[in-house]
Write a protein that holds these residues in place. Sequence first.
Motif, PDB file in Angstrom:
ATOM      1  N   THR A   1      -5.553  14.378  20.195  1.00 54.74           N
ATOM      2  CA  THR A   1      -6.157  13.321  21.004  1.00 54.74           C
ATOM      3  C   THR A   1      -6.794  12.329  20.038  1.00 54.74           C
ATOM      4  O   THR A   1      -7.343  12.712  19.002  1.00 54.74           O
ATOM      5  CB  THR A   1      -7.200  13.895  21.981  1.00 54.74           C
ATOM      6  OG1 THR A   1      -8.174  14.660  21.258  1.00 54.74           O
ATOM      7  CG2 THR A   1      -6.538  14.790  23.004  1.00 54.74           C
ATOM      8  N   THR A   2      -6.684  11.050  20.367  1.00 54.81           N
ATOM      9  CA  THR A   2      -7.160  10.047  19.419  1.00 54.81           C
ATOM     10  C   THR A   2      -8.398   9.335  19.949  1.00 54.81           C
ATOM     11  O   THR A   2      -8.654   9.299  21.155  1.00 54.81           O
ATOM     12  CB  THR A   2      -6.070   9.000  19.130  1.00 54.81           C
ATOM     13  OG1 THR A   2      -5.785   8.282  20.340  1.00 54.81           O
ATOM     14  CG2 THR A   2      -4.817   9.641  18.596  1.00 54.81           C
ATOM     15  N   VAL A   3      -9.130   8.770  19.020  1.00 58.30           N
ATOM     16  CA  VAL A   3     -10.388   8.100  19.351  1.00 58.30           C
ATOM     17  C   VAL A   3     -10.553   6.925  18.388  1.00 58.30           C
ATOM     18  O   VAL A   3     -10.006   6.945  17.279  1.00 58.30           O
ATOM     19  CB  VAL A   3     -11.558   9.122  19.246  1.00 58.30           C
ATOM     20  CG1 VAL A   3     -11.786   9.595  17.806  1.00 58.30           C
ATOM     21  CG2 VAL A   3     -12.845   8.582  19.837  1.00 58.30           C
ATOM     22  N   ALA A   4     -11.292   5.935  18.825  1.00 54.49           N
ATOM     23  CA  ALA A   4     -11.621   4.826  17.924  1.00 54.49           C
ATOM     24  C   ALA A   4     -12.606   5.322  16.879  1.00 54.49           C
ATOM     25  O   ALA A   4     -13.558   6.041  17.196  1.00 54.49           O
ATOM     26  CB  ALA A   4     -12.236   3.676  18.712  1.00 54.49           C
ATOM     27  N   GLY A   5     -12.394   4.921  15.635  1.00 55.45           N
ATOM     28  CA  GLY A   5     -13.296   5.348  14.561  1.00 55.45           C
ATOM     29  C   GLY A   5     -12.974   4.583  13.298  1.00 55.45           C
ATOM     30  O   GLY A   5     -13.362   3.427  13.164  1.00 55.45           O
TER      31      GLY A   5
ATOM     32  N   GLY B   1      -7.248   8.034  23.404  1.00 50.66           N
ATOM     33  CA  GLY B   1      -8.559   8.254  24.028  1.00 50.66           C
ATOM     34  C   GLY B   1      -9.467   7.050  23.974  1.00 50.66           C
ATOM     35  O   GLY B   1      -9.012   5.894  24.034  1.00 50.66           O
ATOM     36  N   ALA B   2     -10.748   7.325  23.811  1.00 55.08           N
ATOM     37  CA  ALA B   2     -11.790   6.306  23.980  1.00 55.08           C
ATOM     38  C   ALA B   2     -11.646   5.173  22.962  1.00 55.08           C
ATOM     39  O   ALA B   2     -11.425   5.407  21.773  1.00 55.08           O
ATOM     40  CB  ALA B   2     -13.159   6.958  23.842  1.00 55.08           C
ATOM     41  N   GLY B   3     -11.847   3.965  23.450  1.00 50.85           N
ATOM     42  CA  GLY B   3     -11.734   2.783  22.598  1.00 50.85           C
ATOM     43  C   GLY B   3     -13.039   2.381  21.946  1.00 50.85           C
ATOM     44  O   GLY B   3     -13.093   1.412  21.185  1.00 50.85           O
ATOM     45  N   GLY B   4     -14.092   3.122  22.214  1.00 51.06           N
ATOM     46  CA  GLY B   4     -15.377   2.786  21.582  1.00 51.06           C
ATOM     47  C   GLY B   4     -16.425   3.802  21.975  1.00 51.06           C
ATOM     48  O   GLY B   4     -16.229   4.594  22.901  1.00 51.06           O
ATOM     49  N   PRO B   5     -17.550   3.788  21.252  1.00 46.53           N
ATOM     50  CA  PRO B   5     -18.617   4.764  21.499  1.00 46.53           C
ATOM     51  C   PRO B   5     -19.223   4.641  22.897  1.00 46.53           C
ATOM     52  O   PRO B   5     -18.988   3.658  23.597  1.00 46.53           O
ATOM     53  CB  PRO B   5     -19.662   4.411  20.441  1.00 46.53           C
ATOM     54  CG  PRO B   5     -18.966   3.563  19.442  1.00 46.53           C
ATOM     55  CD  PRO B   5     -17.834   2.897  20.133  1.00 46.53           C
TER      56      PRO B   5
ATOM     57  N   LEU C   1     -17.479  11.540  18.201  1.00 45.92           N
ATOM     58  CA  LEU C   1     -17.369  12.614  19.199  1.00 45.92           C
ATOM     59  C   LEU C   1     -17.259  12.100  20.638  1.00 45.92           C
ATOM     60  O   LEU C   1     -17.492  12.843  21.594  1.00 45.92           O
ATOM     61  CB  LEU C   1     -18.562  13.554  19.036  1.00 45.92           C
ATOM     62  CG  LEU C   1     -18.480  14.344  17.722  1.00 45.92           C
ATOM     63  CD1 LEU C   1     -19.846  14.841  17.271  1.00 45.92           C
ATOM     64  CD2 LEU C   1     -17.521  15.518  17.868  1.00 45.92           C
ATOM     65  N   THR C   2     -16.858  10.849  20.805  1.00 46.86           N
ATOM     66  CA  THR C   2     -16.839  10.195  22.113  1.00 46.86           C
ATOM     67  C   THR C   2     -15.996  10.955  23.146  1.00 46.86           C
ATOM     68  O   THR C   2     -16.462  11.206  24.274  1.00 46.86           O
ATOM     69  CB  THR C   2     -16.293   8.761  21.961  1.00 46.86           C
ATOM     70  OG1 THR C   2     -16.812   8.188  20.761  1.00 46.86           O
ATOM     71  CG2 THR C   2     -16.663   7.918  23.158  1.00 46.86           C
TER      72      THR C   2
END
Length: 311
Positions: free
Chosen positions: A35-39, A69-73, A131-132
Motif C-alpha cells: 500500500t502506498t502513501v505520500a511521503g 493510499g493517502a495523498g497527504g498527512p 503512518l497516515t
Amino acid sequence: MREAIIIDTDPGQDDAVALLLAFASRDRLDLRAITTVAGNVPVGQTTANALRIRDLTGAEGASVPVYAGAGGPLLFPLETAEFVCGPDGLAGADLPAPASEATPGHAVEAIIAICRASPDHGVTLCPLGPLTNLALAIRLAPDILPKVKRIVLMGGALGLGNMTPAAEFNIHVDPHAAAIVFDCGRPIVMVGLGVTLQAIASHEQVARIGGLGTAAGRAIHGMLTRPRPGGLGTSGHPMHDPCVIGFLLWPELFSGRDCHVEAETGTGPLRGRTTIDWHGRLRREPNAYVVSSVEAAALFNRMIERLTTLP
Ligand code: BDR
Ligand code: CA
C-alpha cells in the motif's frame, strides 16, 4: 509458517530495497499487499515507483497487489524529500514506466479488508513511510486491531532527527498519525534512526549488489550510486527501510528495549519528535520495542544472499 505482511510504503530508494528484499523472501514472508502513501514524493509517484519495483520481480511478484493510499498527512500539509530522493523518488533510476496500474480501491480499504479476512494476530503491518494510512485504518475500523499481530515500523529517532533536529522524516511528516499508531495497543517494533544509521550500505556492498548480474541488482546499484540531490555526501546510503524487513527475517541480529514512546504533535520545533522513555522514568507501560542496534555486516551479507534469488 510464513508471516503474513502488508508493506505500507513511499518509495524512496530505501523503500525500494526493502520491497525487493521482501519479494526475495517469499519463503518466509507472505506479502499480501503493498500500500502506498505520500511521503518521499507525492502519492502518484510513490505508487508508480512501487509498481516499477514490483515489475522487477517477474511473474511471481505480479500477484502482489499495489493499492494507492493517502495523498497527504492527517492535518499538516505534505512535506516531501526530493532533496534526498530526487524528483522521481528513486534518484533518477533508469526503470521503465509501470507495466500495469494500481489495483482499484484505496489502500486504507485494502488494509482493513485484508485484516478482517485474517485470523486474530494474523497480519504484520510494515509501514516504511508516514503512518497516515495505518492511522486512518485504525480510526475507521478499530475492529481490525485484534487481527494485527504486530506493527514493525521505520520511524522515529532515539537521538537527533534527520528532517529537523528533533524529528525523523516519517514521524515529522504525519505526527498525528504516528500518535494514533503508537497509542493503538498492538505490539510495535520501532526501527528508528538509532539503528538504521548503523546500516549504511558501503560502496563495496553496493558494488556487490550491482555485480549480481540481475535486473534488481542493477536497479539497486543505479539508485544508490546516483548523486543524492541534497549534497548528502558519498560515504554510503543508509538502509533505513530494509532494516524493517531485516528485523522480520533475522531478529537475532538486532537488539533493543521495551519503552514508552510518544510522538510530539505540536507545531513547534519538537514537531514529530519521538520522546522515548529509555530509562523508564515515567513508569508508563511500554508501547514499543525500540530497536537500538544491529549487526550491520551480517545484515548486509544476508540481504545480498537473498537478493541473488531475484530475476
Ligand atoms: C525515512 O524517511 C524516508 O525518506 C526514508 O524512505 C525512510 O523511510 C528515513 O527517515
Ligand atoms: Ca520510506
